[in-house]
Motif scaffolding. Structure first.
Motif, PDB file in Angstrom:
ATOM      1  N   VAL A   3      91.297  40.022 -19.010  1.00 14.77           N
ATOM      2  CA  VAL A   3      90.959  38.923 -19.934  1.00 14.77           C
ATOM      3  C   VAL A   3      89.884  39.405 -20.883  1.00 14.77           C
ATOM      4  CG1 VAL A   3      91.587  37.111 -18.286  1.00 14.77           C
ATOM      5  CG2 VAL A   3      89.235  38.020 -18.334  1.00 14.77           C
ATOM      6  N   THR A   4      89.751  38.690 -22.026  1.00 12.76           N
ATOM      7  CA  THR A   4      88.726  39.007 -23.010  1.00 12.76           C
ATOM      8  C   THR A   4      87.392  38.419 -22.558  1.00 12.76           C
ATOM      9  OG1 THR A   4      90.366  39.016 -24.771  1.00 12.76           O
ATOM     10  CG2 THR A   4      88.057  38.752 -25.410  1.00 12.76           C
ATOM     11  N   VAL A   5      86.327  39.167 -22.732  1.00 14.16           N
ATOM     12  CA  VAL A   5      84.961  38.702 -22.384  1.00 14.16           C
ATOM     13  C   VAL A   5      84.235  38.446 -23.685  1.00 14.16           C
ATOM     14  CG1 VAL A   5      82.830  39.238 -21.186  1.00 14.16           C
ATOM     15  CG2 VAL A   5      85.022  40.084 -20.293  1.00 14.16           C
ATOM     16  N   PRO A   6      83.932  37.184 -24.020  1.00 12.65           N
ATOM     17  CA  PRO A   6      83.261  36.908 -25.297  1.00 12.65           C
ATOM     18  C   PRO A   6      81.733  37.000 -25.130  1.00 12.65           C
ATOM     19  CG  PRO A   6      83.895  34.859 -24.271  1.00 12.65           C
ATOM     20  CD  PRO A   6      84.385  35.944 -23.343  1.00 12.65           C
ATOM     21  N   GLU A   7      81.083  37.009 -26.278  1.00  7.95           N
ATOM     22  CA  GLU A   7      79.630  36.919 -26.370  1.00  7.95           C
ATOM     23  C   GLU A   7      78.913  37.957 -25.498  1.00  7.95           C
ATOM     24  OE1 GLU A   7      77.993  35.070 -28.496  1.00  7.95           O
ATOM     25  OE2 GLU A   7      79.844  34.206 -29.271  1.00  7.95           O
ATOM     26  N   VAL A   8      79.377  39.180 -25.575  1.00  5.89           N
ATOM     27  CA  VAL A   8      78.652  40.264 -24.910  1.00  5.89           C
ATOM     28  C   VAL A   8      77.594  40.766 -25.867  1.00  5.89           C
ATOM     29  CG1 VAL A   8      78.855  42.549 -23.838  1.00  5.89           C
ATOM     30  CG2 VAL A   8      80.704  40.871 -23.590  1.00  5.89           C
ATOM     31  N   LYS A   9      76.368  40.951 -25.372  1.00  9.19           N
ATOM     32  CA  LYS A   9      75.261  41.343 -26.254  1.00  9.19           C
ATOM     33  C   LYS A   9      74.713  42.685 -25.800  1.00  9.19           C
ATOM     34  CE  LYS A   9      73.929  36.550 -27.173  1.00  9.19           C
ATOM     35  NZ  LYS A   9      72.878  35.523 -27.073  1.00  9.19           N
ATOM     36  N   ASN A  10      74.306  43.419 -26.827  1.00  4.23           N
ATOM     37  CA  ASN A  10      73.680  44.714 -26.552  1.00  4.23           C
ATOM     38  C   ASN A  10      72.544  44.898 -27.547  1.00  4.23           C
ATOM     39  OD1 ASN A  10      74.147  47.517 -25.067  1.00  4.23           O
ATOM     40  ND2 ASN A  10      73.545  47.946 -27.168  1.00  4.23           N
ATOM     41  N   THR A  11      71.378  45.283 -27.085  1.00  6.00           N
ATOM     42  CA  THR A  11      70.200  45.451 -27.947  1.00  6.00           C
ATOM     43  C   THR A  11      69.928  46.936 -28.098  1.00  6.00           C
ATOM     44  OG1 THR A  11      69.292  43.353 -27.137  1.00  6.00           O
ATOM     45  CG2 THR A  11      67.760  44.907 -28.202  1.00  6.00           C
ATOM     46  N   PHE A  12      69.759  47.324 -29.349  1.00 10.23           N
ATOM     47  CA  PHE A  12      69.445  48.723 -29.691  1.00 10.23           C
ATOM     48  C   PHE A  12      67.946  48.794 -30.001  1.00 10.23           C
ATOM     49  CE2 PHE A  12      73.897  48.158 -30.776  1.00 10.23           C
ATOM     50  CZ  PHE A  12      74.498  49.265 -30.185  1.00 10.23           C
ATOM     51  N   HIS A  13      67.252  49.768 -29.437  1.00 13.74           N
ATOM     52  CA  HIS A  13      65.823  49.950 -29.654  1.00 13.74           C
ATOM     53  C   HIS A  13      65.634  51.235 -30.499  1.00 13.74           C
ATOM     54  CE1 HIS A  13      64.753  46.906 -26.617  1.00 13.74           C
ATOM     55  NE2 HIS A  13      65.833  47.388 -25.954  1.00 13.74           N
ATOM     56  N   TYR A  14      64.930  51.031 -31.589  1.00  8.00           N
ATOM     57  CA  TYR A  14      64.678  52.159 -32.499  1.00  8.00           C
ATOM     58  C   TYR A  14      63.186  52.536 -32.394  1.00  8.00           C
ATOM     59  CZ  TYR A  14      69.187  51.139 -34.558  1.00  8.00           C
ATOM     60  OH  TYR A  14      70.547  50.932 -34.770  1.00  8.00           O
TER      61      TYR A  14
END
Length: 283
Positions: A269-280
């Protein structure tokens, strides 16, 4: 008190025979007693109050020997008159009538009995008042003690209710905390299960923008996307916390991610609203 004093003549003519003198004295005594008796019959009563000084009239009766009759009448010469001694009549104080005295005593006794009865009635009334006052005092004391006991029981009941409410609140708080902890554990378990189901297979780090690097700008950028049934990224978009210089490299890096597809009931199934934070960060 009235007294009767009679003055007798200093001398009585003495008859030639001696018995006449005796008869005269007796007649005088009888007349005196008759006069006293007549006064008593006509309402003369002696006063009952004691006089300051009692006047006493003393009467002395002289008895002469009986003359011996002579065989023959002898004519003796008439003797010279010899004065008779004064006869003093003693009038004794009349005695109080016993019936009157008895009535007076009975009246005094009745008056004493009435006074004693009144005194006893008064004492009984006073004792009754004192008893009623003591009973009222004891009743007020009992009512005060009962009121104190009722107030104590009310305070005790309120304290028990307060303790019960506090205990109920603690139990509710404990149940809520337990429920929250269980929910957190469930969510963690679900998140862990979900993360296990679509674990990332490949995640490449984004390139640091040269302009940001030249200017020494650091920051973060969160990208939201969906993981489709093949494990690829769909609809990536940068959230508001992204710096404008970090949006493009973050979206480019997110598009290259690969995930293990999520399986529900044996199907991907599709998993919506997955978040990933990139740190610079500049090293």
């Amino acid at each position: 008190m009235s007294s009767l004093t009679m003055t007798l003549p200093t001398s009585f003519p003495v008859a030639r025979p001696q018995w006449r003198s005796h008869a005269g004295a007796a007649a005088a005594t009888l007349a005196l007693h008759a006069a006293v008796f007549g006064l008593l019959l006509h309402g003369w009563t002696p006063e009952l109050s004691a006089p300051s000084q009692t006047q006493v009239l003393k009467t002395q009766l002289i008895s002469l020997p009986t003359p011996t009759p002579a065989a023959e009448a002898v004519i003796e010469p008439e003797p010279t008159a010899v004065p008779e001694p004064l006869v003093e009549t003693v009038i004794e104080e009349p005695q109080v009538d016993p019936q009157i005295e008895q009535q007076r005593l009975e009246q005094a006794e009745l008056a004493y009995k009435r006074a004693e009865q009144e005194r006893q009635v008064e004492e009984a009334r006073v004792k009754e008042q004192q008893r009623a006052k003591q009973q009222r005092k004891e009743q007020l004391e009992r009512e005060r003690q009962e009121r104190i006991e009722v107030e104590r029981q009310q305070r005790e009941a309120q304290r028990r209710e307060q303790l019960a409410r506090e205990e109920q609140q603690r139990q509710q708080a404990a149940r809520a905390e337990a429920a929250a902890a269980a929910e957190r554990a469930r969510q963690a378990e679900a998140a862990a299960a979900a993360s296990r189901q679509y674990l990332p297979i490949a995640k490449d780090a984004p390139d640091y923008p040269s302009r940001a690097l030249d200017k020494g700008i650091e920051g973060t950028c969160t990208v939201s996307y969906s993981v489709n049934r093949q494990g690829r990224i769909e609809n990536p978009k940068a959230l508001e916390d992204c710096h404008p210089l970090f949006i493009r490299p973050s979206l480019t890096a997110a598009k290259s991610f690969r995930y293990q597809p999520r399986i529900v009931d044996g199907r991907a199934v599709t998993v919506p609203e997955v978040k990933n934070t990139f740190h610079y960060r500049i090293q």
